[in-house]
Motif scaffolding. Structure first.
Motif, PDB file in Angstrom:
ATOM      1  N   UNK A 487      50.183  71.105  43.949  1.00  0.00           N
ATOM      2  CA  UNK A 487      50.740  72.166  44.615  1.00  0.00           C
ATOM      3  C   UNK A 487      50.011  73.438  44.417  1.00  0.00           C
ATOM      4  N   UNK A 488      50.118  74.408  45.434  1.00  0.00           N
ATOM      5  CA  UNK A 488      49.712  75.840  45.082  1.00  0.00           C
ATOM      6  C   UNK A 488      50.966  76.584  45.294  1.00  0.00           C
ATOM      7  N   UNK A 489      51.047  77.929  45.047  1.00  0.00           N
ATOM      8  CA  UNK A 489      52.067  78.894  45.290  1.00  0.00           C
ATOM      9  C   UNK A 489      51.434  80.140  45.800  1.00  0.00           C
ATOM     10  N   UNK A 490      52.148  80.648  46.885  1.00  0.00           N
ATOM     11  CA  UNK A 490      51.607  81.742  47.463  1.00  0.00           C
ATOM     12  C   UNK A 490      52.082  83.218  46.763  1.00  0.00           C
ATOM     13  N   UNK A 491      51.716  84.257  47.036  1.00  0.00           N
ATOM     14  CA  UNK A 491      52.276  85.634  46.432  1.00  0.00           C
ATOM     15  C   UNK A 491      53.664  85.688  46.512  1.00  0.00           C
ATOM     16  N   UNK A 492      54.209  85.392  47.586  1.00  0.00           N
ATOM     17  CA  UNK A 492      55.775  85.562  48.032  1.00  0.00           C
ATOM     18  C   UNK A 492      56.503  84.352  47.474  1.00  0.00           C
ATOM     19  N   UNK A 493      55.947  83.293  46.789  1.00  0.00           N
ATOM     20  CA  UNK A 493      56.765  82.077  46.151  1.00  0.00           C
ATOM     21  C   UNK A 493      56.786  80.997  47.015  1.00  0.00           C
ATOM     22  N   UNK A 494      56.037  80.919  47.977  1.00  0.00           N
ATOM     23  CA  UNK A 494      56.207  79.756  48.857  1.00  0.00           C
ATOM     24  C   UNK A 494      55.194  78.556  48.095  1.00  0.00           C
ATOM     25  N   UNK A 495      55.675  77.335  48.252  1.00  0.00           N
ATOM     26  CA  UNK A 495      54.842  76.012  47.694  1.00  0.00           C
ATOM     27  C   UNK A 495      54.237  75.470  48.865  1.00  0.00           C
ATOM     28  N   UNK A 496      52.916  74.932  48.568  1.00  0.00           N
ATOM     29  CA  UNK A 496      52.220  74.062  49.455  1.00  0.00           C
ATOM     30  C   UNK A 496      51.846  72.562  48.631  1.00  0.00           C
ATOM     31  N   UNK A 497      52.305  71.483  49.196  1.00  0.00           N
ATOM     32  CA  UNK A 497      52.087  70.416  48.392  1.00  0.00           C
ATOM     33  C   UNK A 497      50.621  69.801  48.944  1.00  0.00           C
ATOM     34  N   UNK A 498      49.813  69.570  47.873  1.00  0.00           N
ATOM     35  CA  UNK A 498      48.636  69.129  48.518  1.00  0.00           C
ATOM     36  C   UNK A 498      48.129  67.432  48.240  1.00  0.00           C
ATOM     37  N   UNK A 499      49.329  66.748  47.949  1.00  0.00           N
ATOM     38  CA  UNK A 499      49.071  65.329  47.619  1.00  0.00           C
ATOM     39  C   UNK A 499      49.229  64.998  46.152  1.00  0.00           C
ATOM     40  N   UNK A 500      49.327  63.549  45.933  1.00  0.00           N
ATOM     41  CA  UNK A 500      49.593  62.962  44.672  1.00  0.00           C
ATOM     42  C   UNK A 500      48.369  63.273  43.502  1.00  0.00           C
ATOM     43  N   UNK A 501      48.895  63.459  42.275  1.00  0.00           N
ATOM     44  CA  UNK A 501      47.876  63.588  41.422  1.00  0.00           C
ATOM     45  C   UNK A 501      47.477  62.105  40.990  1.00  0.00           C
ATOM     46  N   UNK A 502      48.597  61.229  40.991  1.00  0.00           N
ATOM     47  CA  UNK A 502      48.244  59.844  40.648  1.00  0.00           C
ATOM     48  C   UNK A 502      47.862  58.995  41.562  1.00  0.00           C
ATOM     49  N   UNK A 503      47.732  57.631  41.519  1.00  0.00           N
ATOM     50  CA  UNK A 503      47.446  56.908  42.496  1.00  0.00           C
ATOM     51  C   UNK A 503      48.053  56.181  43.723  1.00  0.00           C
ATOM     52  N   UNK A 504      49.500  56.932  43.667  1.00  0.00           N
ATOM     53  CA  UNK A 504      50.398  56.252  44.578  1.00  0.00           C
ATOM     54  C   UNK A 504      49.918  56.772  46.006  1.00  0.00           C
ATOM     55  N   UNK A 505      50.094  55.647  46.792  1.00  0.00           N
ATOM     56  CA  UNK A 505      49.719  55.570  48.373  1.00  0.00           C
ATOM     57  C   UNK A 505      50.951  56.046  49.113  1.00  0.00           C
ATOM     58  N   UNK A 506      50.800  56.839  49.972  1.00  0.00           N
ATOM     59  CA  UNK A 506      52.105  57.268  50.927  1.00  0.00           C
ATOM     60  C   UNK A 506      51.738  56.664  52.339  1.00  0.00           C
ATOM     61  N   UNK A 507      52.339  55.723  52.804  1.00  0.00           N
ATOM     62  CA  UNK A 507      52.144  55.166  54.118  1.00  0.00           C
ATOM     63  C   UNK A 507      53.383  55.539  54.843  1.00  0.00           C
ATOM     64  N   UNK A 508      53.225  56.353  55.726  1.00  0.00           N
ATOM     65  CA  UNK A 508      54.407  56.884  56.656  1.00  0.00           C
ATOM     66  C   UNK A 508      55.521  57.024  55.951  1.00  0.00           C
ATOM     67  N   UNK A 509      55.438  57.992  55.007  1.00  0.00           N
ATOM     68  CA  UNK A 509      56.450  58.614  54.246  1.00  0.00           C
ATOM     69  C   UNK A 509      56.948  57.321  53.272  1.00  0.00           C
ATOM     70  N   UNK A 510      56.373  56.182  53.092  1.00  0.00           N
ATOM     71  CA  UNK A 510      56.875  55.203  52.095  1.00  0.00           C
ATOM     72  C   UNK A 510      55.637  55.142  51.075  1.00  0.00           C
ATOM     73  N   UNK A 511      56.423  54.863  49.749  1.00  0.00           N
ATOM     74  CA  UNK A 511      55.527  55.229  48.582  1.00  0.00           C
ATOM     75  C   UNK A 511      55.142  53.556  47.986  1.00  0.00           C
ATOM     76  N   UNK A 512      53.887  53.646  48.055  1.00  0.00           N
ATOM     77  CA  UNK A 512      53.368  52.199  47.475  1.00  0.00           C
ATOM     78  C   UNK A 512      52.516  52.490  46.279  1.00  0.00           C
ATOM     79  N   UNK A 513      52.854  51.329  45.412  1.00  0.00           N
ATOM     80  CA  UNK A 513      52.115  51.300  44.130  1.00  0.00           C
ATOM     81  C   UNK A 513      50.743  50.570  44.295  1.00  0.00           C
ATOM     82  N   UNK A 514      49.838  51.469  43.870  1.00  0.00           N
ATOM     83  CA  UNK A 514      48.383  50.995  43.811  1.00  0.00           C
ATOM     84  C   UNK A 514      48.384  49.528  43.144  1.00  0.00           C
ATOM     85  N   UNK A 515      48.885  49.587  41.661  1.00  0.00           N
ATOM     86  CA  UNK A 515      48.767  48.331  40.951  1.00  0.00           C
ATOM     87  C   UNK A 515      49.367  47.036  41.749  1.00  0.00           C
TER      88      UNK A 515
END
Ligand code: AMP
Length: 631
Positions: A487-515
């Protein structure tokens, strides 16, 4: 209303934590008052409202009977079976009491687990409530999961009973549940003694196993008119287990408490979702996911609202179905995923505009990144405020939201999931140095400073060590919960989510495990090795791509490709089925043997594969580049 007001609200929720949550706890009926707001004597575990006794079902039904007995509690609409039904609070109370009595008869009591594997029917909601009424712990498994996934969850939860159905329906096709349940029970090491089966008359060939299988309707009919007292449980008594995928092959059982969850949900309906008792809430998700648990079932009923339960697709019989429901039931607030809106966006906006949706105030979207065109299209077509919110199965309710007290009139910034919700003390951490990232716009891993707010997971079911290691092991001090999201944060405190840092896959909002996906594919006898990655998709956010090394080059062809896809569907469910399968000669790994999935993903998305200095065999990348058709 202003940013300053929001900042003061949030400051109080974190710096004056105990006073703040003590006030919020008044939204809930306590059978016995709590002695302490928070016990954080064993970091990173937190126990909320210690010593307090309550029951979720009492708070959702019994306490509303006097004032709202004749108000609709649950309105059901299935565009699959054409079934429609409205139940008042009094009627739901009767149904839940009868079912609770039936479950009690088959031996379900306080602390016992009950696996619920049901399609979207009111009986799924009744089943969850009947369990918590008895102090039993439900574990709902999403109906789209296959036998192997179901068996894994059964073995971890070791249920006393299971509640399922003959079949579900999707897109007009019958999806038979019972053969799949039988397969799971045959392969499970800890199958339950009894299986309660809801016969929807969708599968005429269904057969029951004598002595084990019981008919839902018959069982409940025998207990019509029963009154089952609520089992008062201590605040930290588990209300449910919900399995979620991570990077290992074994799903984690997210354990939720009772008191903290009740308080957090009730507070969220006021602060984030801005709802009132008596209004109608339409959360278009599935009870098998956390959004369904919290915002189809628990939160709306805790708050005396009417919850609309929908079975079917957003575009069937046509793309106007949801909006006609909004008109028919005067829905005030809706909650769904960006993927659903992207599916609707392929259709004429008049489907949204023709029904009278003037009762609708806000549309909340969560589960995956919300892109600006989707948000703008929904807001323009519906003429409502569209609000992003970000959270996880683990937290049970939003971590970030563009709606919070004080933010009503603040401009919604595209791409930002908003500001921290009450009680979330957030940090952005540098992945390698483990130090906080402080510059506006600088990328870090989003972490929550413990104690986690009420409602968040208490532990991993049966495995405290795994809870500590998985979530608190990444940063110094052991008290920072990692969300595994960039994530990043702007000067006024808003957060922006940039995606997973692990290998989890997100299909249509559903979380799937790589392994999990890789293990399923590797089980095919002709597969030597595989890497599964999530690749950007215009509609579903991400899709699964599988890179397979076949045992012999002759086997690498369309037949094996189809077999790989089929194996994943059978073992994990259709949702995990790879969209593309590529045959490669080698896979990129580091010298220590770690698969460089991020490089594979980057190549598939036509991006720079990043630092490859640790790559063991540079040929592997060449092999990948040659076989990955980028379209
Ligand atoms: P789940 O536990 O299945 O709900 O998945 C949680 C994950 O979905 C988070 O860790 C994020 O990666 C992603 N997610 C959820 N909501 C959002 C959102 N509003 N924006 C971006 N990503 C999201």
């Amino acid at each position: 209303m202003s940013l300053d007001e929001y900042r003061e609200f949030h400051r109080r929720s974190v710096e004056e934590r105990e006073e703040f949550w003590e006030g919020e706890a008044r939204r809930i009926d306590w059978h016995r008052p709590f002695e302490r707001v928070l016990d954080y004597s064993e970091p990173p575990f937190s126990r909320w409202f210690v010593g307090g006794e309550l029951n979720l079902c009492h708070n959702m039904l019994d306490r509303h009977l006097e004032e709202r007995g004749e108000q609709d509690a649950l309105v059901y609409h299935s565009s699959e079976t054409e079934e429609k039904h409205a139940y008042t609070y009094r009627e739901v109370h009767r149904e839940v009491n009868a079912l609770a009595a039936a479950l009690r008869e088959i031996g379900v009591g306080k602390g016992d687990r009950v696996v619920i594997y049901l399609p979207m029917t009111p009986k799924a909601v009744f089943s969850m409530m009947a369990c918590v009424r008895l102090g039993a712990i439900h574990s709902v498994v999403f109906g789209g999961f296959a036998a192997g996934s179901l068996a894994k969850r059964i073995d971890d939860a070791r249920p006393k009973a299971m509640i399922t159905a003959d079949a579900g329906m999707r897109g007009g096709n019958v999806v038979r549940y019972k053969p799949l349940v039988d397969e799971a029970l045959n392969s499970a090491t800890h199958p339950p003694e009894h299986v309660v089966i809801l016969n929807r008359n969708l599968d005429r060939e269904m057969s029951l196993t004598e002595g084990r299988d019981l008919d839902y309707a018959q069982l409940v009919d025998r207990h019509r008119g029963a009154s089952v007292p609520c089992e008062w449980v201590e605040s930290s008594h588990p209300s449910y287990i919900l399995y979620t995928s991570g990077t290992t092959g074994t799903p984690k059982g997210v354990q939720r408490d009772t008191g903290g969850y009740a308080v957090a949900l009730a507070a969220s309906m006021d602060h984030i979702f801005d709802t009132q008792a008596g209004e109608t809430f339409f959360c278009a998700s599935d009870v098998g996911w956390v959004v369904g648990h919290s915002y189809i079932v628990y939160a709306p009923l805790l708050c005396g609202m009417t919850t609309l339960v929908y079975e079917g697709l957003p575009v069937r019989p046509d793309a106007g179905v949801w909006w006609r429901l909004v008109e028919e039931h005067g829905v005030s607030t809706m909650f769904t995923s960006p993927t659903a809106i992207r599916a609707l966006k392929k259709h004429d906006p008049r489907f949204m505009q023709e029904p009278d949706t003037s009762t609708l105030r806000k549309l909340f979207l969560a589960g995956e990144p919300l892109d600006e065109p989707t948000s703008r299209w929904a807001s323009e077509s519906l003429g409502v405020s569209v609000r992003d919110n970000y959270w996880q199965t683990e937290t049970g309710w939003p971590i970030l939201s563009s709606m919070n007290p004080g933010l009503e009139d603040e401009p919604v910034v595209a791409g930002s999931a908003g500001f921290p919700c009450a009680g979330y003390d957030l940090r952005l951490m540098h992945e390698e140095t483990g130090r906080p990232v402080t510059e506006p716009g600088e990328r870090g891993i989003l972490a929550i400073q413990a104690p986690l707010p009420p409602g968040c997971m208490s532990t991993v079911w049966g495995d405290d060590e795994r809870f500590v290691q998985t979530y608190f092991g990444d940063f110094p001090g052991g008290e920072l919960y990692s969300t595994f999201d960039w994530a990043t944060r702007s000067e006024d405190g808003r957060y922006f989510i940039m995606g997973r840092s692990d290998d989890v896959i997100n299909v249509a909002g559903h979380r799937l495990g790589t392994r999990e996906i890789e293990e399923a594919i590797s089980s095919h006898p002709d597969v030597a090795e595989v890497a599964a990655v999530g690749v950007k998709d215009e509609y579903k956010g991400q899709e699964v791509f599988a890179y397979v090394i076949a045992k012999t080059t002759e086997e690498a062809g369309p037949e094996l490709e189809e077999a790989v896809k089929r194996t994943v569907s059978q073992k994990l469910g259709k949702i995990a089925r790879p969209k593309r399968v590529f045959f490669v000669e080698a896979l990129p790994k580091t010298r220590s043997g770690k698969m460089l999935r991020r490089s594979i993903q980057a190549l598939a998305e036509s991006r720079d594969p990043g630092d490859l200095s640790t790559l063991e065999d540079p040929q592997a990348l060449e092999s990948l580049k040659a076989t990955t058709p980028i379209d």
